[in-house]
Design a protein around this motif. Structure first.
Motif, PDB file in Angstrom:
ATOM      1  N   PHE A  18       0.825  -1.196   0.000  1.00 61.06           N
ATOM      2  CA  PHE A  18       0.000   0.000   0.000  1.00 61.06           C
ATOM      3  C   PHE A  18       0.870   1.262   0.000  1.00 61.06           C
ATOM      4  N   ALA A  19       1.882   1.288   0.856  1.00 60.37           N
ATOM      5  CA  ALA A  19       2.785   2.440   0.916  1.00 60.37           C
ATOM      6  C   ALA A  19       3.575   2.592  -0.372  1.00 60.37           C
ATOM      7  N   THR A  20       3.887   1.488  -1.028  1.00 59.52           N
ATOM      8  CA  THR A  20       4.588   1.552  -2.306  1.00 59.52           C
ATOM      9  C   THR A  20       3.730   2.250  -3.345  1.00 59.52           C
ATOM     10  N   LEU A  21       2.448   1.943  -3.371  1.00 57.74           N
ATOM     11  CA  LEU A  21       1.546   2.603  -4.308  1.00 57.74           C
ATOM     12  C   LEU A  21       1.428   4.090  -4.014  1.00 57.74           C
ATOM     13  N   VAL A  22       1.302   4.429  -2.759  1.00 62.50           N
ATOM     14  CA  VAL A  22       1.079   5.817  -2.370  1.00 62.50           C
ATOM     15  C   VAL A  22       2.333   6.665  -2.566  1.00 62.50           C
ATOM     16  N   ILE A  76      16.104   3.411 -18.838  1.00 68.44           N
ATOM     17  CA  ILE A  76      14.646   3.500 -18.720  1.00 68.44           C
ATOM     18  C   ILE A  76      13.975   2.275 -19.334  1.00 68.44           C
ATOM     19  N   ILE A  77      14.617   1.680 -20.320  1.00 70.27           N
ATOM     20  CA  ILE A  77      14.085   0.460 -20.938  1.00 70.27           C
ATOM     21  C   ILE A  77      14.112  -0.691 -19.929  1.00 70.27           C
ATOM     22  N   VAL A  78      15.089  -0.689 -19.061  1.00 69.83           N
ATOM     23  CA  VAL A  78      15.204  -1.717 -18.024  1.00 69.83           C
ATOM     24  C   VAL A  78      14.421  -1.325 -16.769  1.00 69.83           C
ATOM     25  N   ALA A  79      14.415  -0.047 -16.448  1.00 70.43           N
ATOM     26  CA  ALA A  79      13.861   0.415 -15.174  1.00 70.43           C
ATOM     27  C   ALA A  79      12.358   0.199 -15.065  1.00 70.43           C
ATOM     28  N   ILE A  80      11.629   0.530 -16.099  1.00 74.82           N
ATOM     29  CA  ILE A  80      10.169   0.427 -16.009  1.00 74.82           C
ATOM     30  C   ILE A  80       9.718  -1.020 -15.833  1.00 74.82           C
ATOM     31  N   PRO A  81      10.177  -1.966 -16.659  1.00 75.39           N
ATOM     32  CA  PRO A  81       9.783  -3.360 -16.385  1.00 75.39           C
ATOM     33  C   PRO A  81      10.292  -3.874 -15.037  1.00 75.39           C
ATOM     34  N   LEU A  82      11.478  -3.426 -14.613  1.00 73.35           N
ATOM     35  CA  LEU A  82      12.009  -3.831 -13.318  1.00 73.35           C
ATOM     36  C   LEU A  82      11.093  -3.367 -12.190  1.00 73.35           C
ATOM     37  N   MET A  83      10.667  -2.132 -12.236  1.00 71.33           N
ATOM     38  CA  MET A  83       9.837  -1.587 -11.165  1.00 71.33           C
ATOM     39  C   MET A  83       8.440  -2.205 -11.160  1.00 71.33           C
ATOM     40  N   VAL A  84       7.884  -2.458 -12.329  1.00 74.38           N
ATOM     41  CA  VAL A  84       6.570  -3.103 -12.399  1.00 74.38           C
ATOM     42  C   VAL A  84       6.661  -4.530 -11.875  1.00 74.38           C
ATOM     43  N   LEU A  86       8.921  -5.717  -9.800  1.00 78.53           N
ATOM     44  CA  LEU A  86       9.189  -5.669  -8.362  1.00 78.53           C
ATOM     45  C   LEU A  86       7.909  -5.446  -7.571  1.00 78.53           C
ATOM     46  N   PHE A  87       7.051  -4.557  -8.059  1.00 76.27           N
ATOM     47  CA  PHE A  87       5.791  -4.329  -7.367  1.00 76.27           C
ATOM     48  C   PHE A  87       4.931  -5.593  -7.394  1.00 76.27           C
ATOM     49  N   ALA A  88       4.879  -6.262  -8.545  1.00 81.04           N
ATOM     50  CA  ALA A  88       4.075  -7.483  -8.655  1.00 81.04           C
ATOM     51  C   ALA A  88       4.611  -8.575  -7.718  1.00 81.04           C
ATOM     52  N   VAL A  89       5.917  -8.753  -7.684  1.00 79.86           N
ATOM     53  CA  VAL A  89       6.524  -9.759  -6.804  1.00 79.86           C
ATOM     54  C   VAL A  89       6.286  -9.393  -5.340  1.00 79.86           C
TER      55      VAL A  89
END
Length: 102
Positions: A18-22, A76-84, A86-89
């Motif tokens: 939740f805090a990650t989303l906010v 940025i090509i690596v960062a966006i999929p990495l962050m998405v 990471l959130f899913a995991v």
């Protein structure tokens, strides 16, 4: 182990996604840390919040790497999929662990 202990342990785990989303990943450590500080007299809650904090520390470090990569053109090509991912995991692991707490 009381029902209150289980509820607080679940909140320790679910406060991080939740805090990650906010906060875009910057405050994910705060929820488990606050619960650990407030309820550290309960061994079950202490273990659960410490586990949530340690897991989120690792995820937070990867988020930091992702944010640093955002500021480079190739990164940025690596960062966006990495962050998405990471959130899913993070969400999946917290849901799976809080389900075992019940």
């Amino acid at each position: 182990m009381s029902e209150d202990s289980r509820t607080v342990a679940i909140i320790a785990h679910l406060s991080a996604p939740f805090a990650t989303l906010v906060s875009a990943g910057s405050l994910s450590l705060l929820g488990p840390l606050l619960i650990w500080l407030v309820k550290k007299d309960d061994p079950f809650v202490r273990r659960a919040s410490a586990a949530a904090f340690n897991f989120n520390l690792l995820i937070w470090i990867f988020f930091l790497i992702g944010w640093l990569l955002v500021f480079t053109i190739v990164g940025i090509i690596v960062a966006i999929p990495l962050m998405v991912s990471l959130f899913a995991v993070s969400l999946w692991c917290h849901e799976a662990h809080s389900g075992s707490v019940r």
